[in-house]
Write an enzyme that holds these catalytic residues in place. Structure first.
Site, PDB file in Angstrom:
ATOM      1  N   PRO A  19     -11.171  -2.838  -9.101  1.00 30.02           N
ATOM      2  CG  PRO A  19     -10.879  -0.419  -9.448  1.00 30.02           C
ATOM      3  CD  PRO A  19     -11.943  -1.381  -9.055  1.00 30.02           C
ATOM      4  CG  MET A  20      -7.073  -5.264  -7.031  1.00 28.34           C
ATOM      5  SD  MET A  20      -6.875  -6.799  -5.937  1.00 28.34           S
ATOM      6  CE  MET A  20      -8.441  -7.749  -6.692  1.00 28.34           C
ATOM      7  CB  ALA A  21      -2.591  -1.797 -10.426  1.00 29.07           C
ATOM      8  CD  GLN A  73      -9.758   2.943 -11.024  1.00 31.10           C
ATOM      9  OE1 GLN A  73      -8.647   2.321 -10.720  1.00 31.10           O
ATOM     10  NE2 GLN A  73     -10.343   3.116  -9.906  1.00 31.10           N
ATOM     11  CB  CYS A 106      -4.550   5.184  -6.478  1.00 31.61           C
ATOM     12  SG  CYS A 106      -2.979   4.469  -6.369  1.00 31.61           S
ATOM     13  CE  LYS A 145     -11.930   0.934  -5.682  1.00 32.61           C
ATOM     14  NZ  LYS A 145     -10.503   1.304  -5.134  1.00 32.61           N
ATOM     15  N   GLY A 207     -14.010  -2.070   1.222  1.00 34.58           N
ATOM     16  CA  GLY A 207     -12.803  -2.046   2.366  1.00 34.58           C
ATOM     17  C   GLY A 207     -13.210  -3.304   3.372  1.00 34.58           C
ATOM     18  CG  ASP A 208     -10.785  -3.812   5.843  1.00 32.39           C
ATOM     19  OD1 ASP A 208     -10.074  -3.705   5.221  1.00 32.39           O
ATOM     20  OD2 ASP A 208     -10.556  -3.400   7.217  1.00 32.39           O
ATOM     21  NE  ARG A 231      -7.019  -5.313   1.091  1.00 38.38           N
ATOM     22  CZ  ARG A 231      -6.936  -4.808   2.479  1.00 38.38           C
ATOM     23  NH1 ARG A 231      -5.926  -5.076   3.165  1.00 38.38           N
ATOM     24  NH2 ARG A 231      -8.217  -4.344   2.932  1.00 38.38           N
TER      25      ARG A 231
HETATM   26  C1  LIG Z   1      -2.823  -5.175  -5.487  1.00 34.10           C
HETATM   27  C2  LIG Z   1      -3.763  -3.944  -5.332  1.00 34.10           C
HETATM   28  C3  LIG Z   1      -3.922  -3.032  -6.452  1.00 34.10           C
HETATM   29  C4  LIG Z   1      -4.893  -2.120  -6.529  1.00 34.10           C
HETATM   30  N1  LIG Z   1      -5.219  -1.521  -7.671  1.00 34.10           N
HETATM   31  C5  LIG Z   1      -6.050  -0.443  -7.451  1.00 34.10           C
HETATM   32  C6  LIG Z   1      -6.415   0.285  -8.972  1.00 34.10           C
HETATM   33  O1  LIG Z   1      -5.930  -0.010  -9.919  1.00 34.10           O
HETATM   34  N2  LIG Z   1      -7.529   1.269  -8.763  1.00 34.10           N
HETATM   35  C7  LIG Z   1      -8.130   1.541  -7.699  1.00 34.10           C
HETATM   36  O2  LIG Z   1      -9.028   2.183  -7.627  1.00 34.10           O
HETATM   37  N3  LIG Z   1      -7.732   0.479  -6.498  1.00 34.10           N
HETATM   38  C8  LIG Z   1      -6.906  -0.310  -6.602  1.00 34.10           C
HETATM   39  N4  LIG Z   1      -6.680  -0.973  -5.461  1.00 34.10           N
HETATM   40  C9  LIG Z   1      -7.622  -0.749  -4.201  1.00 34.10           C
HETATM   41  C10 LIG Z   1      -8.623  -1.650  -4.145  1.00 34.10           C
HETATM   42  O3  LIG Z   1      -9.567  -1.511  -5.326  1.00 34.10           O
HETATM   43  C11 LIG Z   1      -9.671  -1.637  -2.702  1.00 34.10           C
HETATM   44  O4  LIG Z   1     -10.204  -0.036  -3.154  1.00 34.10           O
HETATM   45  C12 LIG Z   1      -8.776  -1.688  -1.822  1.00 34.10           C
HETATM   46  O5  LIG Z   1      -7.837  -2.728  -1.906  1.00 34.10           O
HETATM   47  C13 LIG Z   1      -9.902  -1.799  -0.254  1.00 34.10           C
HETATM   48  O6  LIG Z   1     -10.367  -2.913  -0.576  1.00 34.10           O
HETATM   49  P1  LIG Z   1     -10.319  -4.587   0.034  1.00 34.10           P
HETATM   50  O7  LIG Z   1     -10.291  -4.161   1.364  1.00 34.10           O
HETATM   51  O8  LIG Z   1     -11.438  -5.172  -0.642  1.00 34.10           O
HETATM   52  O9  LIG Z   1      -9.050  -5.004  -0.474  1.00 34.10           O
HETATM   53  C14 LIG Z   1      -5.912  -1.897  -5.392  1.00 34.10           C
HETATM   54  C15 LIG Z   1      -5.889  -2.741  -4.348  1.00 34.10           C
HETATM   55  C16 LIG Z   1      -4.699  -3.999  -4.403  1.00 34.10           C
HETATM   56  C17 LIG Z   1      -4.318  -4.815  -3.142  1.00 34.10           C
END
Ligand SMILES: Cc1cc2nc3c(=O)[nH]c(=O)nc-3n(C[C@H](O)[C@H](O)[C@H](O)COP(=O)(O)O)c2cc1C
Length: 336
Positions: A19-21, A73, A106, A145, A207-208, A231
């Site tokens: 999920p990514m807002a 979510q 979050c 999460k 993560g990463d 990301r």
């Molecule tokens: C732009 C953005 C928006 C995000 N929005 C949410 C969200 O709505 N809900 C959530 O649980 N995590 C959110 N996250 C966190 C990601 O889901 C993830 O847990 C975090 O970025 C680590 O994963 P990554 O290293 O693959 O980026 C967001 C991350 C980013 C970068």
């Protein structure tokens, strides 16, 4: 799907869009699914907002035509409101809803400062009440999460996983950073391994992960059941095809054999993305400004293109900016 079936579901849906807002809207979920994401999550949706039947919130649970399965979510801190809205989402989406995830990770102030998201890591009793209320309200699996812990250095994820499983969670997704760490440093994958070793429910590592190699390493080092990518998918839906190819080969991925897109393919994907956004809701094309910057990262001429993107407000504006970048690229190729 019933909660008890989630473990077996995860065994065939191992690589998911997190999920990514502001990012994981229907257009982006569609592109990631077409590249092999096993499941994609919506952006977080406020349970309280849904309870006010707020249109701006309700559209966050819109699906694209042909979206057969989605993870939704929700966030909030009132067990009854969360349970009621989870039930509403289940009724609304029917068979297309694979899972409801509860945001307990979050760290941003406007969420955690109100007692939602990562604030629940500090209140295990409330986290348990919410999980249990939501899990009892719906038939679909409910997951949580979360992060490694709240305060830097104070790891609580193993305890958290125990609480989650006792409260009826079907799995726990874990980002290996503390909430106060935001995105600093590297994600700690050892805490994911520790949680996996201790928990009876499936653990989803996060993560990463920015490449197929990272994905294979996260599976190998932690034994996690599935992974979430955030990301690493921005401007790069191909990451799902690359990981899927690497996992199939069942060995260290050979980078030369993975499906890497050309500069031109990246620009064409960005163009398609802009048009998908436009078709659903013309105003949402503004979101393309950031997506476009991600797609063109590292392409010769990207700096000038970024300047153009920031003034684009329609799909046609983006078409012009992409055409200009393509023309710059072809001139470069003639020159070489
Ligand atoms: C732009 C953005 C928006 C995000 N929005 C949410 C969200 O709505 N809900 C959530 O649980 N995590 C959110 N996250 C966190 C990601 O889901 C993830 O847990 C975090 O970025 C680590 O994963 P990554 O290293 O693959 O980026 C967001 C991350 C980013 C970068």
């Amino acid at each position: 799907m019933k909660a008890a079936d989630y473990r077996s579901f995860l065994s065939t849906h191992r690589v998911m869009l997190a999920p990514m807002a502001g990012v994981s809207d229907p257009a982006f979920r569609q592109l990631c699914a077409e590249q092999g994401a096993s499941l994609a999550f919506t952006e977080m949706v406020s349970a309280k907002g849904l309870s006010y039947a707020n249109e701006r919130t309700a559209h966050l649970v819109d699906l694209y035509d042909g979206e057969a399965l989605v993870g939704v979510q929700i966030f909030g801190h009132e067990p009854q409101t969360m349970a009621d809205q989870a039930k509403w989402i289940e009724q609304e989406l029917g068979e297309r809803l694979a899972v409801i995830d509860i945001n307990m990770g979050c760290p941003v102030k406007k969420i955690a400062g109100k007692g939602d998201g990562a604030a629940l890591i500090k209140d295990l009793s409330l986290a348990a009440q919410i999980t249990s209320a939501v899990a009892q309200a719906v038939q679909v699996p409910v997951t949580v999460k979360t992060r490694r812990g709240f305060y830097d250095g104070e790891e609580t994820c193993v305890d958290f996983a125990h609480i989650a499983q006792e409260s009826g969670a079907a799995a726990i997704a874990l980002h290996g950073r503390f909430a106060t760490q935001m995105y600093r440093g590297r994600a700690d994958w050892d805490c994911i391994a520790r949680t996996k070793a201790a928990a009876a429910i499936p653990v989803i590592g996060n993560g990463d992960v920015f490449s197929a190699e990272d994905a294979c390493a996260l599976f190998d080092q932690t034994g996690c059941d599935a992974i979430l990518i955030a990301r690493g998918a921005q401007g790069n839906p191909w990451i799902f095809a690359q990981i899927s190819a690497a996992l199939k080969s069942n060995q260290t991925p050979n980078l030369n054999e993975l499906p890497f897109p050309s500069f031109e393919e990246r620009i064409e994907m960005a163009r398609l993305h802009a048009h998908l956004l436009h078709e659903r809701e013309p105003r949402s094309v503004l979101r393309m400004r950031k997506h476009a910057c991600w797609y063109v990262k590292g392409i010769p001429g990207a700096a000038a293109a970024r300047g153009m993107f920031n003034t684009c407000s329609t799909a046609e504006d983006f078409d012009k900016a992409f055409d200009a970048l393509l023309s710059h690229l072809s001139q470069q190729e003639v020159g070489t």
